[in-house]
Structures are given as structure tokens and as C-alpha cells.
Design a protein around this motif. Structure first.
Motif, PDB file in Angstrom:
ATOM      1  N   PRO A  22      28.873  38.810  78.011  1.00 23.67           N
ATOM      2  CA  PRO A  22      28.372  38.766  79.385  1.00 23.67           C
ATOM      3  C   PRO A  22      27.201  39.696  79.639  1.00 23.67           C
ATOM      4  N   SER A  23      26.836  40.504  78.655  1.00 21.28           N
ATOM      5  CA  SER A  23      25.759  41.483  78.830  1.00 21.28           C
ATOM      6  C   SER A  23      24.497  41.024  78.126  1.00 21.28           C
ATOM      7  N   HIS A  24      23.371  41.613  78.495  1.00 20.56           N
ATOM      8  CA  HIS A  24      22.122  41.363  77.781  1.00 20.56           C
ATOM      9  C   HIS A  24      22.239  41.947  76.369  1.00 20.56           C
ATOM     10  N   MET A  25      21.644  41.260  75.409  1.00 21.37           N
ATOM     11  CA  MET A  25      21.734  41.696  74.023  1.00 21.37           C
ATOM     12  C   MET A  25      20.351  41.755  73.398  1.00 21.37           C
ATOM     13  N   ARG A  26      20.255  42.524  72.334  1.00 22.23           N
ATOM     14  CA  ARG A  26      19.036  42.611  71.538  1.00 22.23           C
ATOM     15  C   ARG A  26      19.449  42.680  70.080  1.00 22.23           C
ATOM     16  N   VAL A  27      18.482  42.709  69.179  1.00 24.96           N
ATOM     17  CA  VAL A  27      18.791  42.825  67.759  1.00 24.96           C
ATOM     18  C   VAL A  27      19.577  44.108  67.504  1.00 24.96           C
ATOM     19  N   GLY A  28      20.709  43.994  66.838  1.00 20.00           N
ATOM     20  CA  GLY A  28      21.537  45.152  66.530  1.00 20.00           C
ATOM     21  C   GLY A  28      22.603  45.449  67.561  1.00 20.00           C
ATOM     22  N   SER A  29      22.665  44.696  68.650  1.00 17.39           N
ATOM     23  CA  SER A  29      23.682  44.935  69.681  1.00 17.39           C
ATOM     24  C   SER A  29      25.089  44.712  69.125  1.00 17.39           C
ATOM     25  N   ASP A  30      26.028  45.528  69.562  1.00 16.92           N
ATOM     26  CA  ASP A  30      27.436  45.401  69.190  1.00 16.92           C
ATOM     27  C   ASP A  30      28.232  45.535  70.480  1.00 16.92           C
ATOM     28  N   VAL A  31      28.627  44.394  71.058  1.00 17.35           N
ATOM     29  CA  VAL A  31      29.212  44.398  72.396  1.00 17.35           C
ATOM     30  C   VAL A  31      30.485  43.555  72.420  1.00 17.35           C
ATOM     31  N   PRO A  32      31.354  43.781  73.402  1.00 17.66           N
ATOM     32  CA  PRO A  32      32.539  42.932  73.534  1.00 17.66           C
ATOM     33  C   PRO A  32      32.167  41.552  74.066  1.00 17.66           C
ATOM     34  N   GLY A  33      32.958  40.561  73.714  1.00 14.08           N
ATOM     35  CA  GLY A  33      32.709  39.197  74.183  1.00 14.08           C
ATOM     36  C   GLY A  33      33.818  38.278  73.719  1.00 14.08           C
ATOM     37  N   ARG A  34      33.529  36.993  73.702  1.00 16.81           N
ATOM     38  CA  ARG A  34      34.491  35.988  73.267  1.00 16.81           C
ATOM     39  C   ARG A  34      33.898  35.170  72.123  1.00 16.81           C
ATOM     40  N   ILE A  35      34.734  34.826  71.150  1.00 10.99           N
ATOM     41  CA  ILE A  35      34.326  33.979  70.036  1.00 10.99           C
ATOM     42  C   ILE A  35      35.175  32.712  70.060  1.00 10.99           C
ATOM     43  N   THR A  36      34.511  31.565  70.063  1.00  9.48           N
ATOM     44  CA  THR A  36      35.224  30.297  70.111  1.00  9.48           C
ATOM     45  C   THR A  36      34.821  29.418  68.937  1.00  9.48           C
ATOM     46  N   ARG A  37      35.701  28.504  68.559  1.00  7.87           N
ATOM     47  CA  ARG A  37      35.392  27.475  67.568  1.00  7.87           C
ATOM     48  C   ARG A  37      35.641  26.121  68.211  1.00  7.87           C
ATOM     49  N   LEU A  38      34.587  25.320  68.278  1.00  2.00           N
ATOM     50  CA  LEU A  38      34.657  24.028  68.938  1.00  2.00           C
ATOM     51  C   LEU A  38      33.958  22.973  68.091  1.00  2.00           C
ATOM     52  N   PRO A  39      34.344  21.688  68.235  1.00  2.00           N
ATOM     53  CA  PRO A  39      33.579  20.626  67.567  1.00  2.00           C
ATOM     54  C   PRO A  39      32.130  20.670  68.028  1.00  2.00           C
ATOM     55  N   GLY A  40      31.198  20.581  67.083  1.00  2.41           N
ATOM     56  CA  GLY A  40      29.790  20.671  67.446  1.00  2.41           C
ATOM     57  C   GLY A  40      28.897  19.957  66.454  1.00  2.41           C
ATOM     58  N   GLY A  41      27.645  20.355  66.454  1.00  4.83           N
ATOM     59  CA  GLY A  41      26.620  19.625  65.729  1.00  4.83           C
ATOM     60  C   GLY A  41      25.920  18.701  66.702  1.00  4.83           C
ATOM     61  N   VAL A  42      24.645  18.445  66.477  1.00  2.00           N
ATOM     62  CA  VAL A  42      23.866  17.657  67.430  1.00  2.00           C
ATOM     63  C   VAL A  42      24.474  16.274  67.642  1.00  2.00           C
ATOM     64  N   ALA A  43      24.776  15.565  66.559  1.00  2.00           N
ATOM     65  CA  ALA A  43      25.343  14.225  66.704  1.00  2.00           C
ATOM     66  C   ALA A  43      26.676  14.260  67.436  1.00  2.00           C
ATOM     67  N   MET A  44      27.504  15.243  67.110  1.00  2.00           N
ATOM     68  CA  MET A  44      28.809  15.374  67.780  1.00  2.00           C
ATOM     69  C   MET A  44      28.639  15.721  69.251  1.00  2.00           C
ATOM     70  N   ASN A  45      27.751  16.670  69.570  1.00  2.00           N
ATOM     71  CA  ASN A  45      27.535  17.042  70.971  1.00  2.00           C
ATOM     72  C   ASN A  45      27.062  15.855  71.796  1.00  2.00           C
ATOM     73  N   ILE A  46      26.145  15.091  71.233  1.00  2.00           N
ATOM     74  CA  ILE A  46      25.651  13.910  71.935  1.00  2.00           C
ATOM     75  C   ILE A  46      26.781  12.911  72.130  1.00  2.00           C
ATOM     76  N   ALA A  47      27.564  12.682  71.078  1.00  3.32           N
ATOM     77  CA  ALA A  47      28.665  11.718  71.161  1.00  3.32           C
ATOM     78  C   ALA A  47      29.692  12.127  72.213  1.00  3.32           C
ATOM     79  N   MET A  48      30.017  13.418  72.287  1.00  3.01           N
ATOM     80  CA  MET A  48      31.009  13.874  73.260  1.00  3.01           C
ATOM     81  C   MET A  48      30.529  13.629  74.686  1.00  3.01           C
ATOM     82  N   THR A  49      29.251  13.879  74.937  1.00  5.83           N
ATOM     83  CA  THR A  49      28.716  13.649  76.283  1.00  5.83           C
ATOM     84  C   THR A  49      28.631  12.160  76.585  1.00  5.83           C
ATOM     85  N   LEU A  50      28.227  11.359  75.612  1.00  2.00           N
ATOM     86  CA  LEU A  50      28.181   9.907  75.808  1.00  2.00           C
ATOM     87  C   LEU A  50      29.560   9.378  76.178  1.00  2.00           C
TER      88      LEU A  50
END
Length: 296
Positions: A22-50
Motif C-alpha cells: 500500500p506504500s510508495h516503493m522504489r528500487v531496494g524497498s522492503d515493505v509489508p504487503g500481500r502476495i497472491t497467486r492467481l491464474p494469469g498470462g495475457v491470453a488467460m486474462n483476456i479469456a477471463m474477462t471475455l
């Protein structure tokens, strides 16, 4: 029973691993946040929206015969995507994309699409063996094509009779792969979806606005283009005119996948018979809704 799709999505189908802070970041930043794993890739993203817009997309890509691939296909099928025609390699692992996003946008990303590139034209077999089409009766519907394919394969597609009747909708996947689309720039049925930076790379210059970039691509030989410039504007151009609109103002909570959402919403809107202005407006609204985080 295999479902009959109404659009093909050809390109990257992988896992997106996204770290957001949720914070601004720069090269070398080490901040708390969230990490997610979701189906993706351009073709997949387009297909999900379609699919959310009521279309029935089929995926043409490489997915490994590994646990990650099995889980990815299960997730895609759960969303109603047609996965019957995916090429599944025994020795190529499922691809992955990793990105870091901060409050100030995308900080860095790495797309590991090596398996898709190695699979090459094997992913196109359903268009030649009768599963979806064949040389004597080529696919005549829309095709969403992404630039994660190799430049060699994109050049092959540009001249292949298998795509002679297709309505090609093309995205570069990332600025780093934009120049791969040069082979399709003058294709008689191709519509290119690019952002301002990608348009500049294709034209080897810089543009001040989406309208200027759209005009530049048409002058370079493109039949039809759509150019986005973040929250500033989006333009669609043909050989005769340009229309430009300003996207709705929203609070940006994510950026990965926004361009894919814009493209898919525009394709679906045109497939449903919407006029150019209305289709562009709907695509802008869909992308704004996505980056605001309102779409899960």
C-alpha cells in the motif's frame, strides 16, 4: 463433450505471482504487503474477462504436465474457459509471471514464458487437425493473440492460411515484447491494442498522447489500432478517423492485467454489436473498474 468456443485466446496461460504494497516503493524497498497467486498470462486474462462479458473463449497455449499445470487448468475450467485444446508438454513446466506493485504503480516484473516459446507452433495444432479448424476450413471468428509468442511464430501467423479468415486482435504483452508485433503491423485483419510506450517502440519515436500514437501507427501501416495512456486517454483509429475518450477517474489499487481487461471488454462489446464510441467507453470503464479493485 467439448464446448464450441466463439473466440480463441492464443498466448500465455500461467500463474501470476503478484506482491502488492500500500506504500510508495522504489528500487531496494522492503515493505509489508500481500502476495497472491492467481491464474494469469495475457491470453488467460483476456479469456477471463471475455467470460465475464458472456463469451465462450478457448485457450491455445502450453501448460505443463505438473501439479501447477493441473491446478491452473482446474481453475480455468472452473471459470468456464474451454481448455480442451491446450498443448500439455511432458518436459516443459508451467510458466509463471512475477510482479511487484506499490501505491505508485508497477515497480518491476519478470515474465517466465520460456515453455510457451519452446512449444512454438505445437499450440496451433487444433487449427490444422480439425479439432477447431483445418486448412480447407480455417477459423473464421475472432482471435485474441498475445506477444508472448516468439517473433518467428508471429511472422508465421501473419502469413498463414490458418488465420486467413480470422479477426485478429493483437496485444504485445509488455513493452519489452512490443517490437515482436511488427510482423503483424500491416496485416489486413489485425487490430492492435497497445499502450503509449508500446506505440512509441513500434514507431521508434515518442508520442505525447494516445491520439498522436494512434495516428502514428496508422501512418506506419496498421489497419486499426487502440492506444491507451493510463488515466489520461484512450484512442481508436482506423485509416479514416480517430476517436478519443477519457477513462473514468478511480483510485488505482492494481495495474497488472488492466490492459488485458480493456482489450477483452472492447472485443466483447463489438461482438455484441456496440458502436465504436460505446465499445471504447465500455472498455475504458471496465479497465477503470479493474484497477480500482472492484473486480475480484
Amino acid at each position: 463433450m467439448t464446448q464450441q468456443p466463439d473466440i480463441l485466446c492464443i498466448g500465455s496461460v500461467l500463474w501470476d505471482v503478484i506482491g502488492r504494497a500500500p506504500s510508495h516503493m522504489r528500487v531496494g524497498s522492503d515493505v509489508p504487503g500481500r502476495i497472491t497467486r492467481l491464474p494469469g498470462g495475457v491470453a488467460m486474462n483476456i479469456a477471463m474477462t471475455l467470460r465475464r462479458f458472456g463469451m465462450r473463449p478457448a485457450l491455445l497455449s502450453n501448460v505443463g504436465r505438473d501439479a501447477e499445470g493441473d491446478a491452473l487448468i482446474a481453475a480455468a475450467q472452473g471459470m468456464g474457459l474451454v481448455c480442451d485444446h491446450l498443448y500439455r508438454s511432458d518436459d516443459l513446466p508451467t510458466d509463471v509471471y512475477m510482479a511487484i506493485e506499490g501505491a505508485n504503480g508497477l515497480i518491476a516484473a519478470i515474465a517466465d514464458a520460456h515453455s510457451l516459446e519452446a512449444a512454438g507452433d505445437k499450440i496451433l495444432r487444433p487449427l490444422a487437425n480439425g479439432a477447431l479448424a483445418m486448412p480447407a476450413a480455417p477459423w473464421a471468428g475472432p482471435v485474441a493473440l498475445d506477444g508472448n509468442l516468439t517473433a518467428e511464430l508471429l511472422r508465421e501467423i501473419a502469413t498463414s492460411a490458418l488465420f486467413g479468415k480470422a479477426d485478429l486482435r493483437v496485444a504485445p504483452a509488455s513493452p519489452g515484447k512490443a517490437e515482436r508485433l511488427l510482423a503483424l503491423l500491416g496485416h489486413p485483419s489485425a487490430t492492435l491494442y497497445v499502450n503509449l510506450e508500446e506505440a512509441g517502440l513500434l514507431c521508434q519515436t515518442t508520442f505525447a498522447s494516445s491520439a498522436a500514437a494512434a495516428a502514428g501507427l496508422i501512418a506506419r501501416g496498421a489497419r486499426r489500432v487502440l492506444v491507451t495512456d493510463g488515466s489520461n486517454s484512450a484512442s481508436e483509429a482506423t485509416g479514416t478517423d480517430i476517436i478519443t475518450q477519457t477513462p473514468p477517474a478511480v483510485m488505482v489499487t492494481r495495474v497488472t492485467g488492466a490492459g488485458d481487461t480493456f482489450m477483452a471488454a472492447h472485443i466483447a462489446s463489438e461482438a455484441q454489436g456496440m458502436a465504436r464510441d460505446a465499445a471504447l467507453a465500455r472498455a475504458c470503464q471496465a479497465a477503470a473498474t479493474y484497477v480500482s479493485g472492484e473486480i475480484p
